[in-house]
Design a protein around this motif. Structure first.
Motif, mmCIF file in Angstrom:
data_model
loop_
_atom_site.group_PDB
_atom_site.id
_atom_site.type_symbol
_atom_site.label_atom_id
_atom_site.label_comp_id
_atom_site.label_asym_id
_atom_site.label_seq_id
_atom_site.Cartn_x
_atom_site.Cartn_y
_atom_site.Cartn_z
ATOM 1 N N ALA A 123 0.838 -1.207 0.000
ATOM 2 C CA ALA A 123 0.000 0.000 0.000
ATOM 3 C C ALA A 123 0.871 1.256 0.000
ATOM 4 O O ALA A 123 0.584 2.235 -0.699
ATOM 5 C CB ALA A 123 -0.930 -0.011 1.206
ATOM 6 N N ALA A 163 1.050 3.881 -3.124
ATOM 7 C CA ALA A 163 0.759 5.309 -2.941
ATOM 8 C C ALA A 163 1.926 6.144 -3.483
ATOM 9 O O ALA A 163 1.731 7.148 -4.165
ATOM 10 C CB ALA A 163 0.540 5.608 -1.457
ATOM 11 N N LYS A 198 -3.217 2.602 -8.386
ATOM 12 C CA LYS A 198 -4.384 2.111 -7.651
ATOM 13 C C LYS A 198 -3.991 0.767 -7.032
ATOM 14 O O LYS A 198 -3.518 -0.135 -7.726
ATOM 15 C CB LYS A 198 -5.520 1.918 -8.660
ATOM 16 C CG LYS A 198 -6.828 1.672 -8.025
ATOM 17 C CD LYS A 198 -7.626 2.971 -7.919
ATOM 18 C CE LYS A 198 -8.939 2.711 -7.222
ATOM 19 N NZ LYS A 198 -9.363 3.778 -6.358
ATOM 20 N N ALA A 253 -4.582 0.855 5.978
ATOM 21 C CA ALA A 253 -5.694 1.702 5.528
ATOM 22 C C ALA A 253 -5.282 3.173 5.358
ATOM 23 O O ALA A 253 -5.822 3.874 4.499
ATOM 24 C CB ALA A 253 -6.849 1.594 6.514
ATOM 25 N N ILE A 254 -4.304 3.622 6.149
ATOM 26 C CA ILE A 254 -3.906 5.035 6.072
ATOM 27 C C ILE A 254 -3.415 5.419 4.672
ATOM 28 O O ILE A 254 -3.565 6.548 4.231
ATOM 29 C CB ILE A 254 -2.824 5.366 7.157
ATOM 30 C CG1 ILE A 254 -2.495 6.861 7.216
ATOM 31 C CG2 ILE A 254 -1.543 4.605 6.928
ATOM 32 C CD1 ILE A 254 -3.541 7.685 7.878
ATOM 33 N N TYR A 255 -2.901 4.472 3.905
ATOM 34 C CA TYR A 255 -2.422 4.776 2.542
ATOM 35 C C TYR A 255 -3.567 4.813 1.529
ATOM 36 O O TYR A 255 -3.359 5.064 0.359
ATOM 37 C CB TYR A 255 -1.389 3.738 2.091
ATOM 38 C CG TYR A 255 -0.155 3.686 2.974
ATOM 39 C CD1 TYR A 255 0.806 4.691 2.912
ATOM 40 C CD2 TYR A 255 0.041 2.642 3.872
ATOM 41 C CE1 TYR A 255 1.934 4.652 3.713
ATOM 42 C CE2 TYR A 255 1.168 2.598 4.682
ATOM 43 C CZ TYR A 255 2.105 3.601 4.604
ATOM 44 O OH TYR A 255 3.217 3.558 5.396
ATOM 45 N N ASP A 256 -4.767 4.495 2.012
ATOM 46 C CA ASP A 256 -5.995 4.519 1.210
ATOM 47 C C ASP A 256 -5.990 3.604 -0.019
ATOM 48 O O ASP A 256 -6.396 4.014 -1.111
ATOM 49 C CB ASP A 256 -6.331 5.958 0.787
ATOM 50 C CG ASP A 256 -7.812 6.095 0.462
ATOM 51 O OD1 ASP A 256 -8.612 5.271 0.968
ATOM 52 O OD2 ASP A 256 -8.167 6.980 -0.335
ATOM 53 N N VAL A 306 -7.636 0.145 -1.929
ATOM 54 C CA VAL A 306 -8.907 -0.566 -1.833
ATOM 55 C C VAL A 306 -8.613 -1.768 -0.941
ATOM 56 O O VAL A 306 -7.842 -2.647 -1.312
ATOM 57 C CB VAL A 306 -9.392 -1.024 -3.223
ATOM 58 C CG1 VAL A 306 -10.676 -1.827 -3.082
ATOM 59 C CG2 VAL A 306 -9.564 0.166 -4.144
#
Ligand SMILES: Cc1ncc(COP(=O)(O)O)c(C=O)c1O
Ligand SMILES: [Zn+2]
Length: 399
Positions: free
Chosen positions: A133, A137, A142, A160-163, A165
Motif C-alpha cells: 500500500a 501510494a 491504484k 488503511a492510512i495509505y488509502d 482498496v
C-alpha cells in the motif's frame, strides 16, 4: 523479451506478470537472467549499486522510500551466552514500513511502472499489505489489498492510512492466494504476492548488503523465518549470484524456520519429502508466518537440498522467550515471526558444530510494534505508584 524459469522442469516461459507459475508444475517461476559478467556499482546510490543483479534496466528513484541499507548488528550478549564467535542481526525492522517486505515491493513497483501497469495488489497476512500500500501510494498506482480477517488492528489501520482498496476476507488463506491471480487477470491487477518473481529478486539485496557489511565475505549461517518461502528463496538466490560471479567460494548454510503451529515446509523437510502437504489449520503466536499452503514451499525445499541448509520448527513458547530475550538482552523489539530465528539458534546451538570463526546471522524480519497483542501473554514488569508514594516505590525498586 524477458523470461521466467521453472526450477523443476527447467523450462523458460515469457514473462506474465498476472500468473508467474509454471503451467506444467504449478510451481512459482523465477526471473531468468541472460548470462553476463556481473559487478557492483559502488559509486551509485541505493538500488543502482546492485543493478547488474536485478531484473530492471534502470531505477526510478522517485518510487523509493529509502528502503534497505539496514544495519548488521552484533549481538554480543547472546554471543557470550551461546559461546559463539559472532552472532549478528540483520535489522530489517528499520525499513520504511518496518519489515523486509519493502525490499520486494521496491523492485516490484519499479517493474509495475515500467510495464505500464495501472493497478497493483497483494494478498497478505499484514506486513506485505502495509508495504504494498505504501509503495502503491508512492508510485500513484491504484492498489488493491486483500487481507486475512484476523489481522491485527496495528496492521489493518496502518495499511488503511495509505488509502488502498482494502478488503478483509473470511476463508482459507491458501485459497485466497490462488484466487487473487484469477481476479488479477480479470481486472488487470498485478498481484505482487509473496512469491512474485520481482519481489523475490528484491529480497536479494539484503544478501548483497550482508556480504559487503562483512567485508566481502558470506556469513557461515543465515537464519530466516518462513511462511510462503519467498524471502528465503530470494536470500538464497543472492548468495548463488555471488558464487556464480566468483565473489564467494563457500555457500552459507541456510536455516529456514517455521512455527510448530504452521510448519508444512519444516514437516516435509523432516520427513525427507520433496513436496510439502498443506495443513488444515494454523495455530501460533507468529501470526505473520501462517500460510498453510506456502506457494514457495517446494521451491524452497529443493533449493535447501541442492545447496546447504535445513528447515526446522520451533514452539510458541520458544518463540516468545526468544522475542523477550532479543529485547531484554540486545534492545531489539521484533515480531514473534522474526524471533523464530533466535528460537531456532537456541535450539540448534548444542547440535550444530560451529567453528571458531563462524558468523551467524539472524534475519530480524519485522518490527514488534505491529504485533503488540501477543505481548500480553508475556510476563512483563510494570509497576504502579501514586504521586504520594512514588519515592517509596522507587526506593524499593532500586535494589
Ligand atoms: C515478519 C515476517 N517475517 C517473515 C515472513 C515470511 O516471509 P515469506 O512469506 O516470504 O516466507 C513474513 C511474511 O509475511 C513476515 O511478515
Ligand atoms: Zn515446471
Amino acid at each position: 523479451m524477458e523470461y521466467l524459469e521453472c526450477i523443476f522442469c527447467q523450462k523458460e516461459y515469457p514473462l506474465d506478470l498476472f500468473y508467474p507459475f509454471c503451467p506444467e508444475c504449478q510451481e512459482p517461476l523465477l526471473f531468468s537472467y541472460p548470462f553476463k559478467k556481473k559487478t557492483f556499482f559502488f559509486r551509485k546510490e541505493g538500488l543502482e549499486k546492485y543493478l547488474d543483479f536485478l531484473p530492471l534496466r534502470k531505477i526510478n528513484h522517485n518510487f523509493s522510500l529509502g528502503e534497505g541499507n539496514t544495519p548488521l548488528l552484533r549481538l554480543n550478549r547472546l554471543k557470550e551466552k551461546l559461546n559463539l564467535s559472532s552472532v549478528l542481526a540483520k535489522n530489517e525492522t528499520i525499513n520504511p514500513t518496518h519489515s523486509f517486505k519493502d525490499r520486494g515491493s521496491a523492485i516490484a513497483i519499479q517493474k509495475a511502472v515500467s510495464m505500464g501497469m495501472e493497478r497493483i495488489g497483494t494478498v497478505s497476512t499484514g506486513n506485505m499489505a502495509v508495504s504494498t500500500a505504501a509503495y502503491g501510494a508512492r508510485a500513484g498506482l491504484k492498489t488493491y489489498v486483500l487481507l486475512k480477517e484476523d489481522i491485527s488492528q496495528e496492521k489493518l489501520l496502518s495499511t488503511a492510512i495509505y488509502d488502498p482498496v482494502l478488503v478483509t476476507v473470511q476463508g482459507d488463506y491458501g485459497h485466497l492466494f490462488r484466487q487473487s491471480y484469477l481476479l488479477g487477470k480479470r481486472f488487470k491487477i498485478y498481484f505482487m504476492n509473496s512469491v512474485d518473481p520481482f519481489r523475490i529478486e528484491g529480497y536479494k539485496v539484503a544478501g548483497f548488503e550482508m556480504y559487503l557489511q562483512l567485508k566481502r565475505q558470506a556469513p557461515q549461517y543465515i537464519f530466516v523465518p518462513m511462511s510462503s518461502g519467498g524471502h528465503l528463496i530470494g536470500l538464497m538466490r543472492a548468495f548463488l549470484d555471488l558464487k556464480q560471479a566468483g565473489f564467494i567460494q563457500e555457500y552459507p548454510t541456510f536455516v529456514g524456520i517455521q512455527p510448530k503451529g504452521c510448519s508444512p515446509i519444516a514437516q516435509a523437510y523432516a520427513q525427507r519429502k520433496s513436496k510439502f502437504k498443506r495443513i488444515a489449520k494454523t495455530d501460533t503466536v507468529a501470526q505473520a508466518v501462517t500460510n498453510p499452503d506456502p506457494p514457495g514451499g517446494n521451491v524452497a525445499l529443493k533449493m535447501i537440498r541442492q545447496n546447504k541448509g535445513m528447515i526446522i520448527d520451533v514452539s510458541d513458547k520458544e518463540i516468545l522467550a526468544a522475542q523477550k530475550m532479543l529485547a531484554e538482552d540486545e534492545g531489539l523489539f521484533c515480531q514473534p515471526a522474526s524471533a523464530t530465528t533466535l528460537a531456532a539458534l537456541l535450539k540448534l546451538s548444542g547440535k550444530l558444530k560451529f567453528e571458531s570463526q563462524d558468523k551467524v546471522v539472524l534475519i530480524i524480519t519485522g518490527s514488534g510494534l505491529k504485533a503488540v497483542r501477543t505481548l500480553k501473554s508475556l510476563r512483563l514488569n510494570i509497576h504502579q505508584a501514586s504521586l504520594s508514594n512514588l519515592e517509596k516505590t522507587m526506593n524499593s525498586l532500586l535494589a
